[in-house]
Design an enzyme around this catalytic site. Structure first.
Site, PDB file in Angstrom:
ATOM      1  N   GLY A 164       0.839  -1.197   0.000  1.00  0.00           N
ATOM      2  CA  GLY A 164       0.000   0.000   0.000  1.00  0.00           C
ATOM      3  C   GLY A 164       0.871   1.242   0.000  1.00  0.00           C
ATOM      4  O   GLY A 164       1.015   1.951  -0.992  1.00  0.00           O
ATOM      5  N   CYS A 202      -8.419  22.843  17.597  1.00  0.00           N
ATOM      6  CA  CYS A 202      -8.242  23.201  19.007  1.00  0.00           C
ATOM      7  C   CYS A 202      -7.679  22.043  19.816  1.00  0.00           C
ATOM      8  O   CYS A 202      -8.375  21.442  20.639  1.00  0.00           O
ATOM      9  CB  CYS A 202      -9.572  23.655  19.582  1.00  0.00           C
ATOM     10  SG  CYS A 202     -10.156  25.105  18.720  1.00  0.00           S
TER      11      CYS A 202
HETATM   12  N1  LLP Z   1      -2.061  -5.981   4.135  1.00  0.00           N
HETATM   13  C1  LLP Z   1      -2.630  -5.906   5.344  1.00  0.00           C
HETATM   14  C2  LLP Z   1      -3.351  -7.055   5.872  1.00  0.00           C
HETATM   15  C3  LLP Z   1      -2.503  -4.732   6.105  1.00  0.00           C
HETATM   16  O1  LLP Z   1      -3.052  -4.673   7.307  1.00  0.00           O
HETATM   17  C4  LLP Z   1      -1.787  -3.623   5.574  1.00  0.00           C
HETATM   18  C5  LLP Z   1      -1.632  -2.392   6.350  1.00  0.00           C
HETATM   19  C6  LLP Z   1      -1.234  -3.748   4.290  1.00  0.00           C
HETATM   20  C7  LLP Z   1      -1.378  -4.945   3.599  1.00  0.00           C
HETATM   21  C8  LLP Z   1      -0.484  -2.632   3.632  1.00  0.00           C
HETATM   22  O2  LLP Z   1       0.728  -2.404   4.268  1.00  0.00           O
HETATM   23  P1  LLP Z   1       1.786  -1.352   3.633  1.00  0.00           P
HETATM   24  O3  LLP Z   1       2.272  -1.890   2.315  1.00  0.00           O
HETATM   25  O4  LLP Z   1       1.044  -0.083   3.431  1.00  0.00           O
HETATM   26  O5  LLP Z   1       2.849  -1.254   4.639  1.00  0.00           O
HETATM   27  N2  LLP Z   1      -2.071   4.004   9.183  1.00  0.00           N
HETATM   28  C9  LLP Z   1      -0.706   3.533   9.351  1.00  0.00           C
HETATM   29  C10 LLP Z   1      -0.440   2.259   8.574  1.00  0.00           C
HETATM   30  C11 LLP Z   1      -1.365   1.135   8.938  1.00  0.00           C
HETATM   31  C12 LLP Z   1      -1.108  -0.114   8.126  1.00  0.00           C
HETATM   32  C13 LLP Z   1      -2.165  -1.109   8.347  1.00  0.00           C
HETATM   33  N3  LLP Z   1      -2.066  -2.273   7.534  1.00  0.00           N
HETATM   34  C14 LLP Z   1       0.244   4.651   8.963  1.00  0.00           C
HETATM   35  O6  LLP Z   1      -0.216   5.742   8.624  1.00  0.00           O
HETATM   36  O7  LLP Z   1       1.449   4.478   9.029  1.00  0.00           O
END
Ligand code: LLP
Length: 415
Positions: free
Chosen positions: A277, A344
């Site tokens: 992602g 705020c």
């Molecule tokens: N697959 C699963 C099952 C996941 O839970 C996630 C992310 C991904 C793939 C994608 O992971 P990536 O390639 O993006 O590392 N809000 C947080 C990140 C939360 C990630 C949750 N899961 C932030 O802003 O850093």
């Protein structure tokens, strides 16, 4: 630091050929801006590096679910990793192929499972015994068989922020490594289930290769134990992608990541799935915001901008670092500022202690905001969510309008 497709021309920041100041004039601020080329280049980097393994790259929709972002990736051949029926509906609306969709998440509702089955998605990643039974029941009710993996909690330390670390025993995610054999044996007896693969996701913003290797080895050991019991798995899913450079992170090249995975999988005929992602959209987007006021306190200087924690919560929530650039170069003496929003709360900040040359009314670009930015925004303080703009070879397209007051109160009733 500048990100891909972002360049300074005559002192003015341009994104894929479009002046950010023009975008601010046309669409106002705060606005998220994404570069289509940067998104595609990130996706193609995975495709090229992993080409020998011919993986299914399932973009994690949660990172940025704008329909135009999804359509861009669908047209490039991406599959999708979803965590809700809503995300599946987005993929379908954007022209994505449901048969390339995998469904993650710890608590899929029965209606979401039924909808996903009706769309013939590729696979459900199951996270508990109870969820296995629910998927089996729903599938059997509809006369279908659901392809499944178990998401294994491999108990490896991804060495990332505790809030985004998911593969430790203490996390709520996945089934325990020690339960896996029993659960696969159970699953293979259920009429609504077709055992198809194995998955893990150990966390996000992982910058080292070793946690991926540790997790992969733990999974492959299970694959072999299952094979010895006559349970053969067709695919292995390594979960989310690698981290990105926000500050001074040192990342192994994508080709090294791919080679390391390929080495581990050598001699096996398993199909590889990946769920990146952040590394697809993170450095392909920025948040454009305008300086409202400069405030010189006794111990600190504040640049108060028109974007706040409701627009980009990562700094507040994870203490996350995002690079910040003044959009127009000027000759003002650089000053150390905390970049704060209008909300705020003392926690309403976007960046701390940044040396910038600023005047009131200037534009600022908060970089690396393409992932987990807009999707985590809210209406806190009854602030409208920002607009989103996609730049594509010199043209800027609005891909989500700024919310109006009417949008924000549309579902409320005065009683
Ligand atoms: N697959 C699963 C099952 C996941 O839970 C996630 C992310 C991904 C793939 C994608 O992971 P990536 O390639 O993006 O590392 N809000 C947080 C990140 C939360 C990630 C949750 N899961 C932030 O802003 O850093």
């Amino acid at each position: 630091m500048l990100t891909p497709q972002l360049e300074r021309i005559n002192g003015e920041l341009h994104y894929e050929g479009v002046a950010l100041s023009d975008i601010a004039t046309r669409f106002a601020t705060p606005t998220y801006v994404y570069s289509r080329k940067a998104i595609l280049d990130n996706f193609v980097a995975y495709q090229n590096a992993f080409s020998a393994l011919n993986p299914l790259i399932c973009y994690a929709v949660k990172a940025n679910s704008n329909l135009s972002v999804l359509a861009t990736l669908a047209r490039a051949g991406a599959g999708f990793d979803i965590v809700s029926a809503g995300e599946l509906r987005r993929v379908i609306s954007a022209g994505g192929d449901p048969r390339k969709v995998i469904f993650s998440g710890v608590a899929k509702r029965a209606d979401e499972i039924a909808f996903a089955l009706s769309q013939d998605i590729y696979c459900f990643n199951i996270e508990s015994e109870s969820e296995l039974h629910r998927v089996n029941d729903v599938a059997a009710l509809h006369g279908k068989r659901a392809r499944i993996t178990f998401r294994i909690n491999p108990d490896v330390d991804p060495k990332t922020h505790p809030y985004i670390s998911t593969g430790l025993k203490s996390n709520k995610f996945g089934v325990a490594h020690g339960d896996a054999i029993r659960l696969y044996a159970l699953a293979s007896t259920l009429p609504g289930i077709e055992v198809h693969g194995i998955e893990c996701h150990i966390g996000s913003q992982i910058t080292e290769l070793s946690p991926f290797v540790d997790a992969l080895r733990r999974l492959l050991a299970l694959v072999d134990q299952l094979a010895a019991r006559g349970i053969r798995l067709e695919h292995i899913d390594l979960g989310g992608g690698r981290g990105i450079v926000y500050a001074d992170e040192k990342l192994a090249p994508m080709t090294e990541f791919a080679k390391t995975v390929a080495d581990e999988l050598r001699g096996r005929s398993m199909h590889l799935l990946l769920e990146p992602g952040r590394s697809i959209v993170g450095d392909a987007g920025l948040l454009l915001t305008r300086v409202e006021f400069l405030k010189h306190g006794e111990t600190k200087n504040f640049a108060i901008v028109d974007a706040g924690m409701n627009d980009l919560i990562r700094p507040t929530l994870y203490d996350a670092f995002h690079p910040v650039e003044a959009v127009s170069a000027n000759s003002v003496a650089p000053t150390r500022y905390d970049i704060v929003g209008p909300v705020c709360e003392s926690g309403d900040w976007l960046a701390k202690e940044r040396l910038l040359s600023l005047r009131e009314g200037d534009l600022i670009a908060v970089l690396c905001a393409g992932a987990y930015g807009m999707v985590m925004s809210s209406n806190y303080n009854t602030r409208a969510r920002p607009s989103e703009v996609l730049v594509d070879r010199g043209n800027a397209h609005v891909i989500r309008e700024r919310e109006s007051f009417e949008d924000m109160v549309a579902h409320e009733h005065v009683v």
